[in-house]
Design a protein around this motif. Structure first.
Motif, PDB file in Angstrom:
ATOM      1  N   SER A 199       1.245  -1.314  -0.388  1.00 57.42           N
ATOM      2  CA  SER A 199      -0.027   0.273   0.131  1.00 57.42           C
ATOM      3  C   SER A 199       1.159   1.249  -0.080  1.00 57.42           C
ATOM      4  N   PRO A 200       0.365   2.410  -0.205  1.00 57.48           N
ATOM      5  CA  PRO A 200       1.067   3.121  -0.169  1.00 57.48           C
ATOM      6  C   PRO A 200       1.444   3.657   1.239  1.00 57.48           C
ATOM      7  N   ARG A 201       0.859   3.951   2.365  1.00 59.43           N
ATOM      8  CA  ARG A 201       1.358   4.296   3.187  1.00 59.43           C
ATOM      9  C   ARG A 201       2.121   2.946   3.818  1.00 59.43           C
ATOM     10  N   GLY A 202       2.186   1.862   3.098  1.00 59.61           N
ATOM     11  CA  GLY A 202       2.983   0.795   3.533  1.00 59.61           C
ATOM     12  C   GLY A 202       4.640   1.202   3.185  1.00 59.61           C
ATOM     13  N   LYS A 203       4.588   1.936   1.991  1.00 60.69           N
ATOM     14  CA  LYS A 203       6.144   2.327   0.855  1.00 60.69           C
ATOM     15  C   LYS A 203       6.331   3.851   1.996  1.00 60.69           C
ATOM     16  N   GLU A 204       5.014   4.425   2.379  1.00 61.94           N
ATOM     17  CA  GLU A 204       6.223   5.380   3.314  1.00 61.94           C
ATOM     18  C   GLU A 204       6.504   4.818   4.462  1.00 61.94           C
ATOM     19  N   MET A 205       6.279   4.096   5.282  1.00 59.61           N
ATOM     20  CA  MET A 205       6.796   3.328   6.639  1.00 59.61           C
ATOM     21  C   MET A 205       7.851   2.800   5.873  1.00 59.61           C
ATOM     22  N   ASP A 206       7.860   2.634   5.419  1.00 59.52           N
ATOM     23  CA  ASP A 206       8.775   1.643   5.096  1.00 59.52           C
ATOM     24  C   ASP A 206      10.350   2.700   4.857  1.00 59.52           C
ATOM     25  N   ALA A 207       9.903   4.110   4.201  1.00 66.66           N
ATOM     26  CA  ALA A 207      10.511   4.649   3.776  1.00 66.66           C
ATOM     27  C   ALA A 207      11.121   6.205   5.103  1.00 66.66           C
ATOM     28  N   SER A 208       9.910   6.123   5.903  1.00 60.27           N
ATOM     29  CA  SER A 208      10.717   6.392   7.605  1.00 60.27           C
ATOM     30  C   SER A 208      11.604   6.098   7.754  1.00 60.27           C
ATOM     31  N   PRO A 209      12.727   6.957   8.763  1.00 59.50           N
ATOM     32  CA  PRO A 209      13.571   6.121   9.736  1.00 59.50           C
ATOM     33  C   PRO A 209      12.707   5.737  11.450  1.00 59.50           C
ATOM     34  N   TYR A 210      11.273   6.124  11.400  1.00 57.90           N
ATOM     35  CA  TYR A 210      10.822   5.708  12.909  1.00 57.90           C
ATOM     36  C   TYR A 210      10.271   4.110  12.260  1.00 57.90           C
ATOM     37  N   TRP A 211       9.667   3.131  11.576  1.00 59.93           N
ATOM     38  CA  TRP A 211       9.405   1.951  11.262  1.00 59.93           C
ATOM     39  C   TRP A 211      10.359   1.290  11.351  1.00 59.93           C
ATOM     40  N   ASP A 212      10.409  -0.019  11.437  1.00 58.60           N
ATOM     41  CA  ASP A 212      10.936  -1.201  11.509  1.00 58.60           C
ATOM     42  C   ASP A 212       9.825  -2.210  10.744  1.00 58.60           C
ATOM     43  N   ARG A 213       9.433  -2.882   9.196  1.00 59.94           N
ATOM     44  CA  ARG A 213       8.761  -3.626   8.457  1.00 59.94           C
ATOM     45  C   ARG A 213       9.123  -4.930   9.739  1.00 59.94           C
ATOM     46  N   VAL A 214       8.838  -5.372  10.369  1.00 59.92           N
ATOM     47  CA  VAL A 214       8.093  -6.538  11.069  1.00 59.92           C
ATOM     48  C   VAL A 214       7.840  -8.646   9.944  1.00 59.92           C
ATOM     49  N   SER A 215       7.201  -8.249   9.525  1.00 55.99           N
ATOM     50  CA  SER A 215       6.315  -8.532   8.803  1.00 55.99           C
ATOM     51  C   SER A 215       5.609  -8.981   7.918  1.00 55.99           C
ATOM     52  N   SER A 216       5.502  -9.464   7.333  1.00 50.37           N
ATOM     53  CA  SER A 216       4.320  -9.524   5.592  1.00 50.37           C
ATOM     54  C   SER A 216       3.285 -11.021   5.591  1.00 50.37           C
ATOM     55  N   SER A 217       2.018 -10.941   5.523  1.00 52.24           N
ATOM     56  CA  SER A 217       1.339 -12.478   5.569  1.00 52.24           C
ATOM     57  C   SER A 217       1.192 -12.893   4.069  1.00 52.24           C
ATOM     58  N   ASP A 218       0.163 -13.388   4.179  1.00 52.42           N
ATOM     59  CA  ASP A 218      -0.094 -13.968   2.654  1.00 52.42           C
ATOM     60  C   ASP A 218      -0.158 -13.068   1.354  1.00 52.42           C
ATOM     61  N   GLY A 219       0.579 -11.673   2.108  1.00 50.01           N
ATOM     62  CA  GLY A 219       0.092 -11.054  -0.007  1.00 50.01           C
ATOM     63  C   GLY A 219      -0.420  -9.773   0.942  1.00 50.01           C
ATOM     64  N   SER A 220      -1.519  -9.955   1.968  1.00 49.31           N
ATOM     65  CA  SER A 220      -2.389  -9.029   1.736  1.00 49.31           C
ATOM     66  C   SER A 220      -1.856  -7.743   3.129  1.00 49.31           C
ATOM     67  N   VAL A 221      -1.269  -8.356   4.345  1.00 53.41           N
ATOM     68  CA  VAL A 221      -1.050  -7.208   5.005  1.00 53.41           C
ATOM     69  C   VAL A 221       0.418  -6.906   5.347  1.00 53.41           C
ATOM     70  N   THR A 222       0.889  -6.198   6.255  1.00 59.10           N
ATOM     71  CA  THR A 222       2.799  -6.215   6.770  1.00 59.10           C
ATOM     72  C   THR A 222       2.554  -5.513   7.656  1.00 59.10           C
ATOM     73  N   GLY A 223       3.354  -5.862   8.739  1.00 62.36           N
ATOM     74  CA  GLY A 223       3.385  -5.420  10.196  1.00 62.36           C
ATOM     75  C   GLY A 223       4.360  -5.181  10.443  1.00 62.36           C
ATOM     76  N   PHE A 224       4.228  -3.501  11.207  1.00 61.00           N
ATOM     77  CA  PHE A 224       5.451  -2.415  11.455  1.00 61.00           C
ATOM     78  C   PHE A 224       5.516  -2.219  13.080  1.00 61.00           C
ATOM     79  N   THR A 225       6.404  -1.629  13.249  1.00 63.08           N
ATOM     80  CA  THR A 225       6.989  -1.973  14.565  1.00 63.08           C
ATOM     81  C   THR A 225       7.877  -0.575  15.019  1.00 63.08           C
ATOM     82  N   VAL A 226       7.697   0.343  15.880  1.00 61.86           N
ATOM     83  CA  VAL A 226       8.386   2.025  15.696  1.00 61.86           C
ATOM     84  C   VAL A 226       9.611   1.620  16.829  1.00 61.86           C
TER      85      VAL A 226
END
Length: 168
Positions: free
Chosen positions: A43-70
């Motif tokens: 999603s556009p928000r997920g791409k923004e979070m990937d680019a942010s210095p404040y979030w870390d991607r921690v998981s992706s499921s079956d291709g429908s959702v992605t999880g982030f931690t602060v």
């Protein structure tokens, strides 16, 4: 008893999302009961979070959702933001004489911890919790049983002990 909910919404959406992911803690720099935010995979928000210095991607499921931690930088930025906007939430320790309410006292004499903006709101939060369980206890009874209301944590920090009085 501990009442840990903060009913807060931050105007800055980026900080509001970090605050939500952490469970809206008084102090974002300490461990919290949660640290997770889920967005649509690719999603556009997920791409923004990937680019942010404040979030870390921690998981992706079956291709429908992605999880982030602060991450730690995000926690520090949120803490700075809460101080900058003057967030007034504090942790209060409320001590009461349970016998005045017809209840058995806590053998460890632990306070009731409440997160609120003021002492009055802290007392009201305790009343809402107690009145749900003990219908016969009135607000007046509770107020008379409270022996002290002290700030336990302010701006994420325990208050400093008062300076000793100067020697005569």
């Amino acid at each position: 008893m501990t009442i840990k909910a903060i009913n807060r919404s931050l105007k800055n959406s980026a900080f509001n999302e970090m605050d939500h992911a952490l469970g809206r803690p008084v102090n974002p720099l300490t461990s919290s009961y949660r640290n997770f935010f889920c967005v649509g995979f690719d999603s556009p928000r997920g791409k923004e979070m990937d680019a942010s210095p404040y979030w870390d991607r921690v998981s992706s499921s079956d291709g429908s959702v992605t999880g982030f931690t602060v991450n730690e930088d995000g926690r520090q930025a949120l803490s700075d933001h809460l101080i900058e906007i003057g967030d007034k939430h504090k942790v209060y320790d409320i001590h009461l004489n349970a016998r005045k309410l017809g209840l058995d006292p806590d053998p460890d004499n632990r306070p009731i911890q409440v997160i609120a903006e003021t002492k009055s709101k802290a007392k009201a939060a305790v009343w809402r919790e107690i009145s749900d369980v003990f219908e016969d206890i009135t607000f007046k009874d509770l107020m008379q049983a409270i022996t002290s209301v002290d700030v336990a944590i302010e701006n994420g920090m325990e208050p400093e002990a008062p300076a000793p009085a100067p020697a005569p």
